[in-house]
Write a protein that holds these residues in place. Structure first.
Motif, PDB file in Angstrom:
ATOM      1  N   ASP A 135       0.822  -1.216   0.000  1.00 15.87           N
ATOM      2  CA  ASP A 135       0.000   0.000   0.000  1.00 15.87           C
ATOM      3  C   ASP A 135       0.854   1.263   0.000  1.00 15.87           C
ATOM      4  N   ILE A 136       2.004   1.228   0.665  1.00  8.44           N
ATOM      5  CA  ILE A 136       2.914   2.373   0.610  1.00  8.44           C
ATOM      6  C   ILE A 136       3.305   2.644  -0.840  1.00  8.44           C
ATOM      7  N   LEU A 137       3.742   1.617  -1.548  1.00  3.66           N
ATOM      8  CA  LEU A 137       4.151   1.783  -2.941  1.00  3.66           C
ATOM      9  C   LEU A 137       2.984   2.216  -3.825  1.00  3.66           C
ATOM     10  N   ARG A 138       1.826   1.606  -3.613  1.00  2.00           N
ATOM     11  CA  ARG A 138       0.665   1.960  -4.424  1.00  2.00           C
ATOM     12  C   ARG A 138       0.315   3.431  -4.266  1.00  2.00           C
ATOM     13  N   ILE A 139       0.270   3.902  -3.043  1.00  2.00           N
ATOM     14  CA  ILE A 139      -0.109   5.293  -2.808  1.00  2.00           C
ATOM     15  C   ILE A 139       0.966   6.245  -3.321  1.00  2.00           C
ATOM     16  N   LEU A 140       2.229   5.904  -3.137  1.00  2.00           N
ATOM     17  CA  LEU A 140       3.298   6.739  -3.679  1.00  2.00           C
ATOM     18  C   LEU A 140       3.153   6.876  -5.198  1.00  2.00           C
ATOM     19  N   PHE A 152      10.790  12.471  -0.629  1.00  2.00           N
ATOM     20  CA  PHE A 152      10.393  11.682   0.539  1.00  2.00           C
ATOM     21  C   PHE A 152      11.534  10.818   1.034  1.00  2.00           C
ATOM     22  N   LEU A 153      11.366  10.391   2.273  1.00  2.00           N
ATOM     23  CA  LEU A 153      12.347   9.562   2.972  1.00  2.00           C
ATOM     24  C   LEU A 153      11.620   8.432   3.686  1.00  2.00           C
ATOM     25  N   LEU A 154      12.023   7.193   3.427  1.00  2.00           N
ATOM     26  CA  LEU A 154      11.536   6.063   4.220  1.00  2.00           C
ATOM     27  C   LEU A 154      12.368   6.022   5.487  1.00  2.00           C
ATOM     28  N   HIS A 155      11.767   6.393   6.600  1.00  2.00           N
ATOM     29  CA  HIS A 155      12.539   6.483   7.834  1.00  2.00           C
ATOM     30  C   HIS A 155      12.549   5.142   8.559  1.00  2.00           C
ATOM     31  N   CYS A 156      13.583   4.929   9.381  1.00  2.00           N
ATOM     32  CA  CYS A 156      13.694   3.731  10.230  1.00  2.00           C
ATOM     33  C   CYS A 156      13.410   2.469   9.413  1.00  2.00           C
ATOM     34  N   PHE A 157      14.146   2.276   8.341  1.00  2.00           N
ATOM     35  CA  PHE A 157      13.802   1.233   7.388  1.00  2.00           C
ATOM     36  C   PHE A 157      13.868  -0.158   8.008  1.00  2.00           C
ATOM     37  N   SER A 158      12.747  -0.901   7.866  1.00  2.00           N
ATOM     38  CA  SER A 158      12.688  -2.279   8.356  1.00  2.00           C
ATOM     39  C   SER A 158      11.787  -3.116   7.452  1.00  2.00           C
ATOM     40  N   SER A 159      11.643  -2.678   6.202  1.00  2.00           N
ATOM     41  CA  SER A 159      10.720  -3.318   5.277  1.00  2.00           C
ATOM     42  C   SER A 159      11.468  -4.225   4.304  1.00  2.00           C
ATOM     43  N   GLU A 162      12.301  -4.797  -1.841  1.00  2.00           N
ATOM     44  CA  GLU A 162      11.633  -4.242  -3.010  1.00  2.00           C
ATOM     45  C   GLU A 162      11.069  -2.852  -2.731  1.00  2.00           C
ATOM     46  N   LEU A 163      10.579  -2.620  -1.525  1.00  2.00           N
ATOM     47  CA  LEU A 163      10.104  -1.282  -1.186  1.00  2.00           C
ATOM     48  C   LEU A 163      11.245  -0.283  -1.292  1.00  2.00           C
ATOM     49  N   ALA A 164      12.412  -0.634  -0.766  1.00  2.00           N
ATOM     50  CA  ALA A 164      13.563   0.270  -0.843  1.00  2.00           C
ATOM     51  C   ALA A 164      13.958   0.531  -2.290  1.00  2.00           C
ATOM     52  N   LYS A 184      19.591  -9.881  14.453  1.00  2.00           N
ATOM     53  CA  LYS A 184      18.571 -10.523  13.623  1.00  2.00           C
ATOM     54  C   LYS A 184      18.175  -9.677  12.415  1.00  2.00           C
ATOM     55  N   SER A 185      19.045  -8.748  12.001  1.00  2.00           N
ATOM     56  CA  SER A 185      18.711  -7.856  10.876  1.00  2.00           C
ATOM     57  C   SER A 185      19.649  -8.014   9.680  1.00  2.00           C
ATOM     58  N   PRO A 186      20.062  -9.232   9.306  1.00  2.00           N
ATOM     59  CA  PRO A 186      20.950  -9.351   8.135  1.00  2.00           C
ATOM     60  C   PRO A 186      20.307  -8.871   6.848  1.00  2.00           C
ATOM     61  N   GLU A 187      18.967  -9.032   6.728  1.00  2.00           N
ATOM     62  CA  GLU A 187      18.296  -8.573   5.515  1.00  2.00           C
ATOM     63  C   GLU A 187      18.341  -7.057   5.397  1.00  2.00           C
ATOM     64  N   ILE A 188      18.231  -6.363   6.525  1.00  2.00           N
ATOM     65  CA  ILE A 188      18.290  -4.898   6.506  1.00  2.00           C
ATOM     66  C   ILE A 188      19.691  -4.449   6.131  1.00  2.00           C
ATOM     67  N   ARG A 189      20.715  -5.116   6.659  1.00  2.00           N
ATOM     68  CA  ARG A 189      22.089  -4.763   6.290  1.00  2.00           C
ATOM     69  C   ARG A 189      22.350  -5.033   4.810  1.00  2.00           C
ATOM     70  N   ALA A 190      21.725  -6.079   4.265  1.00  2.00           N
ATOM     71  CA  ALA A 190      21.882  -6.362   2.843  1.00  2.00           C
ATOM     72  C   ALA A 190      21.268  -5.239   2.001  1.00  2.00           C
ATOM     73  N   VAL A 191      20.117  -4.740   2.431  1.00  2.00           N
ATOM     74  CA  VAL A 191      19.503  -3.613   1.726  1.00  2.00           C
ATOM     75  C   VAL A 191      20.411  -2.390   1.799  1.00  2.00           C
TER      76      VAL A 191
END
Length: 258
Positions: A135-140, A152-159, A162-164, A184-191
């Motif tokens: 829904d974030i992407l759709r509305i954007l 715009f800025l996606l703050h505190c990214f934890s998504s 693909e959203l990024a 437990k955030s290896p996916e966030i570090r990968a982004v």
């Protein structure tokens, strides 16, 4: 110099504020942005930004608060709230389907109003996104197609990644908080490792989400240095390089503070 691009200074007591800002300065944090979450809180944000030369502010209604009796402000009311020399952004607004503290239709309406206000005011929008990627992407996309581009800025990214990627493709920026440092955030570090360098910022979202090695403590802006260190490690950069690029990105996005 580091920038804490998203914190909540008014969540600290009056007795604490001087020490909080002072410790940030000592840690090399040269600028802080204290964030609006309710219309009624805008005066407190402005007062803090007026009080400290290294503090700026934003105004807006958090998605958690979109359904409160105070009601959602109109686009024009948001723009009027932002008409202040120390207010450099709109928000935070967006969608939170994890807690669902406000009806989703009200969150979405609030998000759209903040996007339109950001466009009218010529200020960037700080976006809160939690378990609402589609829904974030759709509305954007819909708002860009119907009304034109906006910053715009996606703050505190934890998504999801693909959203990024899609946000950056639309000209957006992505900010990382202490979540980046969690085991437990290896996916966030990968982004964080894959995004274009000119789209990255850091923040604390204090008093929440204290980074490793300070997990369990109340977070404060000085701790953004720990997040910047992990961002540097993820990208194979030095600490000085990450400081320079995130500060340059902040100034490019939040032009009013430059």
């Amino acid at each position: 110099m580091l920038v804490d691009s998203h914190c909540h200074l008014d969540y600290f007591t009056e007795a604490e504020i001087e020490g909080i800002v002072g410790r940030a300065r000592e840690a090399g944090v040269g600028l802080l942005v204290t964030i609006g979450v309710r219309v009624g809180q805008a005066a407190a944000v402005k007062a803090l930004a007026e009080r400290f030369p290294d503090v700026w502010g934003t105004v807006g209604v958090h998605p958690h608060n979109a359904g409160e009796p105070e009601g959602l402000p109109t686009v024009e009311e948001i723009v009027a709230l932002a008409d202040h020399p120390r207010i450099i952004g709109i928000g935070e607004s967006g969608l939170d389907y994890f807690y669902d503290k406000s009806p989703r239709e009200m969150q979405q309406e609030g998000f759209r109003r903040h996007i339109r206000a950001a466009r009218l005011a010529g200020l960037p929008l700080a976006i809160h996104a939690r378990q609402a990627d589609e829904d974030i992407l759709r509305i954007l996309r819909e708002e860009r197609e119907s009304g034109g581009e906006f910053d715009f800025l996606l703050h505190c990214f934890s998504s999801g990644a693909e959203l990024a990627r899609q946000a950056v493709a639309m000209g957006g920026y992505v900010s990382f908080s202490g979540i980046l440092t969690f085991p437990k955030s290896p996916e966030i570090r990968a982004v964080a490792a894959e995004l274009p360098a000119d789209r990255l910022l850091v923040e604390t979202d204090s008093p929440y989400l204290a980074p490793v090695p300070l997990r369990g403590k109340r977070c404060e802006p000085a701790y953004v240095a720990h997040t910047a260190r992990v961002l540097a490690e993820a990208r194979g950069l030095s600490g000085v390089e990450v400081e320079a690029l995130t500060t340059a990105n902040f100034r490019r996005l939040f032009r009013k503070a430059a």
